[in-house]
Design a protein around this motif. Structure first.
Motif, PDB file in Angstrom:
ATOM      1  N   SER A 176       0.803  -1.235   0.000  1.00  0.00           N
ATOM      2  CA  SER A 176       0.000   0.000   0.000  1.00  0.00           C
ATOM      3  C   SER A 176       0.833   1.281   0.000  1.00  0.00           C
ATOM      4  O   SER A 176       0.371   2.329   0.444  1.00  0.00           O
ATOM      5  CB  SER A 176      -0.952   0.046   1.203  1.00  0.00           C
ATOM      6  N   LYS A 177       2.064   1.165  -0.434  1.00  0.00           N
ATOM      7  CA  LYS A 177       2.892   2.368  -0.552  1.00  0.00           C
ATOM      8  C   LYS A 177       3.299   2.510  -2.017  1.00  0.00           C
ATOM      9  O   LYS A 177       3.540   1.511  -2.704  1.00  0.00           O
ATOM     10  CB  LYS A 177       4.182   2.258   0.290  1.00  0.00           C
ATOM     11  N   ASN A 178       3.334   3.741  -2.450  1.00  0.00           N
ATOM     12  CA  ASN A 178       3.790   4.009  -3.806  1.00  0.00           C
ATOM     13  C   ASN A 178       5.242   4.471  -3.752  1.00  0.00           C
ATOM     14  O   ASN A 178       5.587   5.342  -2.948  1.00  0.00           O
ATOM     15  CB  ASN A 178       2.908   5.092  -4.442  1.00  0.00           C
ATOM     16  N   VAL A 179       6.075   3.875  -4.558  1.00  0.00           N
ATOM     17  CA  VAL A 179       7.500   4.255  -4.561  1.00  0.00           C
ATOM     18  C   VAL A 179       7.887   4.714  -5.970  1.00  0.00           C
ATOM     19  O   VAL A 179       7.592   4.030  -6.955  1.00  0.00           O
ATOM     20  CB  VAL A 179       8.399   3.069  -4.153  1.00  0.00           C
ATOM     21  N   THR A 180       8.487   5.875  -6.033  1.00  0.00           N
ATOM     22  CA  THR A 180       8.992   6.387  -7.309  1.00  0.00           C
ATOM     23  C   THR A 180      10.494   6.627  -7.165  1.00  0.00           C
ATOM     24  O   THR A 180      10.929   7.173  -6.144  1.00  0.00           O
ATOM     25  CB  THR A 180       8.312   7.735  -7.662  1.00  0.00           C
ATOM     26  N   VAL A 181      11.242   6.187  -8.143  1.00  0.00           N
ATOM     27  CA  VAL A 181      12.687   6.474  -8.116  1.00  0.00           C
ATOM     28  C   VAL A 181      13.071   7.180  -9.414  1.00  0.00           C
ATOM     29  O   VAL A 181      12.500   6.914 -10.464  1.00  0.00           O
ATOM     30  CB  VAL A 181      13.534   5.177  -7.937  1.00  0.00           C
ATOM     31  N   TRP A 182      14.003   8.077  -9.304  1.00  0.00           N
ATOM     32  CA  TRP A 182      14.470   8.787 -10.486  1.00  0.00           C
ATOM     33  C   TRP A 182      15.859   9.386 -10.226  1.00  0.00           C
ATOM     34  O   TRP A 182      16.312   9.412  -9.079  1.00  0.00           O
ATOM     35  CB  TRP A 182      13.470   9.868 -10.906  1.00  0.00           C
ATOM     36  N   THR A 183      16.489   9.842 -11.280  1.00  0.00           N
ATOM     37  CA  THR A 183      17.847  10.379 -11.164  1.00  0.00           C
ATOM     38  C   THR A 183      17.906  11.799 -11.704  1.00  0.00           C
ATOM     39  O   THR A 183      17.286  12.113 -12.723  1.00  0.00           O
ATOM     40  CB  THR A 183      18.838   9.510 -11.981  1.00  0.00           C
ATOM     41  N   GLU A 184      18.621  12.652 -10.987  1.00  0.00           N
ATOM     42  CA  GLU A 184      18.882  14.015 -11.477  1.00  0.00           C
ATOM     43  C   GLU A 184      20.368  14.278 -11.298  1.00  0.00           C
ATOM     44  O   GLU A 184      20.838  14.352 -10.154  1.00  0.00           O
ATOM     45  CB  GLU A 184      18.070  15.048 -10.693  1.00  0.00           C
ATOM     46  N   GLY A 185      21.076  14.397 -12.369  1.00  0.00           N
ATOM     47  CA  GLY A 185      22.521  14.612 -12.284  1.00  0.00           C
ATOM     48  C   GLY A 185      23.190  13.455 -11.556  1.00  0.00           C
ATOM     49  O   GLY A 185      22.997  12.300 -11.923  1.00  0.00           O
ATOM     50  N   ASP A 186      23.929  13.785 -10.470  1.00  0.00           N
ATOM     51  CA  ASP A 186      24.624  12.720  -9.748  1.00  0.00           C
ATOM     52  C   ASP A 186      23.869  12.295  -8.490  1.00  0.00           C
ATOM     53  O   ASP A 186      24.440  11.674  -7.608  1.00  0.00           O
ATOM     54  CB  ASP A 186      26.054  13.147  -9.399  1.00  0.00           C
ATOM     55  N   VAL A 187      22.604  12.689  -8.422  1.00  0.00           N
ATOM     56  CA  VAL A 187      21.805  12.318  -7.236  1.00  0.00           C
ATOM     57  C   VAL A 187      20.667  11.388  -7.648  1.00  0.00           C
ATOM     58  O   VAL A 187      19.978  11.612  -8.644  1.00  0.00           O
ATOM     59  CB  VAL A 187      21.231  13.573  -6.530  1.00  0.00           C
ATOM     60  N   TYR A 188      20.507  10.352  -6.847  1.00  0.00           N
ATOM     61  CA  TYR A 188      19.449   9.371  -7.080  1.00  0.00           C
ATOM     62  C   TYR A 188      18.351   9.611  -6.041  1.00  0.00           C
ATOM     63  O   TYR A 188      18.639   9.742  -4.852  1.00  0.00           O
ATOM     64  CB  TYR A 188      20.041   7.969  -6.921  1.00  0.00           C
ATOM     65  N   PHE A 189      17.125   9.686  -6.487  1.00  0.00           N
ATOM     66  CA  PHE A 189      16.009  10.001  -5.592  1.00  0.00           C
ATOM     67  C   PHE A 189      15.043   8.831  -5.468  1.00  0.00           C
ATOM     68  O   PHE A 189      14.844   8.073  -6.424  1.00  0.00           O
ATOM     69  CB  PHE A 189      15.207  11.198  -6.141  1.00  0.00           C
ATOM     70  N   GLY A 190      14.447   8.717  -4.313  1.00  0.00           N
ATOM     71  CA  GLY A 190      13.349   7.776  -4.102  1.00  0.00           C
ATOM     72  C   GLY A 190      12.285   8.469  -3.282  1.00  0.00           C
ATOM     73  O   GLY A 190      12.602   9.231  -2.364  1.00  0.00           O
ATOM     74  N   LEU A 191      11.047   8.246  -3.622  1.00  0.00           N
ATOM     75  CA  LEU A 191       9.947   8.884  -2.896  1.00  0.00           C
ATOM     76  C   LEU A 191       8.951   7.813  -2.496  1.00  0.00           C
ATOM     77  O   LEU A 191       8.513   7.027  -3.337  1.00  0.00           O
ATOM     78  CB  LEU A 191       9.269   9.923  -3.799  1.00  0.00           C
ATOM     79  N   ALA A 192       8.595   7.783  -1.230  1.00  0.00           N
ATOM     80  CA  ALA A 192       7.616   6.803  -0.750  1.00  0.00           C
ATOM     81  C   ALA A 192       6.435   7.536  -0.151  1.00  0.00           C
ATOM     82  O   ALA A 192       6.599   8.457   0.648  1.00  0.00           O
ATOM     83  CB  ALA A 192       8.250   5.897   0.304  1.00  0.00           C
ATOM     84  N   SER A 193       5.246   7.139  -0.568  1.00  0.00           N
ATOM     85  CA  SER A 193       4.045   7.775  -0.027  1.00  0.00           C
ATOM     86  C   SER A 193       2.929   6.750   0.061  1.00  0.00           C
ATOM     87  O   SER A 193       2.987   5.690  -0.571  1.00  0.00           O
ATOM     88  CB  SER A 193       3.614   8.946  -0.918  1.00  0.00           C
ATOM     89  N   GLU A 194       1.911   7.083   0.838  1.00  0.00           N
ATOM     90  CA  GLU A 194       0.757   6.182   0.967  1.00  0.00           C
ATOM     91  C   GLU A 194      -0.051   6.240  -0.323  1.00  0.00           C
ATOM     92  O   GLU A 194      -0.141   7.283  -0.955  1.00  0.00           O
ATOM     93  CB  GLU A 194      -0.133   6.627   2.134  1.00  0.00           C
ATOM     94  N   LEU A 195      -0.616   5.107  -0.702  1.00  0.00           N
ATOM     95  CA  LEU A 195      -1.441   5.080  -1.908  1.00  0.00           C
ATOM     96  C   LEU A 195      -2.752   5.809  -1.663  1.00  0.00           C
ATOM     97  O   LEU A 195      -3.266   5.791  -0.558  1.00  0.00           O
ATOM     98  CB  LEU A 195      -1.746   3.630  -2.288  1.00  0.00           C
TER      99      LEU A 195
END
Lengths: 195, 165
Positions: A176-195
């Motif tokens: 029940s969590k939504n996870v998005t990952v993406w990259t910007e330059g030399d930084v890797y991002f992940g975002l977790a939120s409730e659906l």
């Protein structure tokens, strides 16, 4: 009747147990890692090394890109499981600060600067703090945010090492969590939120 | 590895982490990071390997928090000491409550607590702990002895308090 100290300590530590939730989480991560099996990554790296040759020979590029996509899909599941595990733990932030800049000024041990991601507006989200954590064994930061409904959102940043090359962006759903990952330059991002 | 084996491994890893950190939240955090590092490295899923990962993560955590580092390479040699020189069977009353035991454990330095845990609960010898830490056996013996003395002192005080009530 007396007991020796060793027995007292054994009895004491017998009662020390992780929560069921923690054990379940680790077993789930173990299952995902076992399914993904690290060897395909090695195979993919070898394949990546011979890509120029394959291109020169022609015709096999499509097969290679399919293999890469397969590897990426598995690895996104793995990292999503780890992000959700961190999200659910929601350890108290070591730094209760309300902006990316302030967090960047205090959490300097990452090897990169904490930034507000440009490809994500963050509308309606309030930064409440951050703490060091890890992603796939790499030093990372967990940034705590709260949305307009008061729900927890966590944003992760780590260095975009070659480890993440196969999963530069993607989405997954775990418990029940939504996870998005993406990259910007030399930084890797992940975002977790409730659906 | 069966599910039960994995449960046992994780629980023992947690207990060891707990002996280092002294609290449940940090122990879970350290265990999770240690376990992920074991999986990432495709390392063997065995106790010594997990313990090593747990210890490494704990040291990292302490450094990150800028607390006193755990590294204990200063040998505190006790002349002529042998394994028989510390009393492994210090007699204690059998009514020690868990909370009191935890409070007594909290009075120990983390390396004393760790040495005592590995020796008393995991039943490692001083030499095995010394090999694990890459330090001298005398250092380990010294830590164990000091830990036992402190525990005896703390729990002795407890007994007096209890009697006075």
């Amino acid at each position: 009747m007396t007991k020796d100290l060793n027995q007292h300590l054994k009895d004491h530590f017998d009662e020390v147990r992780p929560t069921e939730e923690a054990v379940t989480r680790l077993k789930e991560i173990t299952a995902l890692k076992t399914e993904s099996h690290p060897r395909p990554i090695l195979v993919s790296r070898r394949m990546a090394a011979v890509i120029p040759l394959l291109v020169l020979l022609g015709g096999l590029f499509f097969e290679q890109s399919t293999a890469v996509q397969k590897s990426a899909a598995v690895t996104i599941d793995s990292i999503a499981a780890e992000i959700v595990a961190n999200h659910e733990k929601y350890d108290r932030p070591t730094h209760q600060l309300s902006s990316f800049d302030a967090l960047g000024a205090h959490l300097k041990g990452l090897g990169f600067k904490i930034v507000k991601p440009v490809s994500w507006s963050g509308d309606g989200l309030t930064v409440t703090g951050g703490r060091y954590c890890s992603l796939l064994g790499q030093k990372a930061v967990q940034i705590h945010l709260i949305d307009e409904k008061g729900q927890r959102v966590t944003l992760y940043q780590t260095r975009a090492a070659p480890l993440f090359d196969r999963l530069r962006e993607g989405e997954a759903r775990v418990r029940s969590k939504n996870v998005t990952v993406w990259t910007e330059g030399d930084v890797y991002f992940g975002l977790a939120s409730e659906l | 590895m069966t599910g039960e084996d994995l449960d046992d491994l994780l629980i023992r890893g947690y207990r060891y982490a707990f002996s280092l950190t002294g609290n449940a939240t940090d122990a879970e955090d350290v265990l999770q990071e240690a376990w992920l590092s074991v999986l990432k490295a495709d390392g063997p899923r065995i106790l010594p390997y997990l313990f090593r990962a747990v210890r490494s993560r704990f040291v990292d955590q302490q450094r990150a928090r800028k607390r006193t580092p755990l590294i204990l390479l200063t040998s505190d040699v006790l002349e002529g000491q042998s394994l028989d020189d510390y009393d492994a069977a210090t007699e204690m009353p059998d009514w020690i409550e868990a909370r009191r035991m935890q409070e007594a454990l909290h009075t120990l330095r983390s390396e004393e607590r760790e040495a005592l845990y590995l020796n008393a609960v995991e039943e490692w010898t001083a030499q095995e702990i010394a090999d694990f830490w890459a330090c001298s056996r005398n250092t380990v013996l010294s830590l164990i002895r000091r830990a036992r003395q402190k525990m005896a002192h703390e729990l002795g005080e407890l007994r007096e308090q209890r009697v006075s009530k």
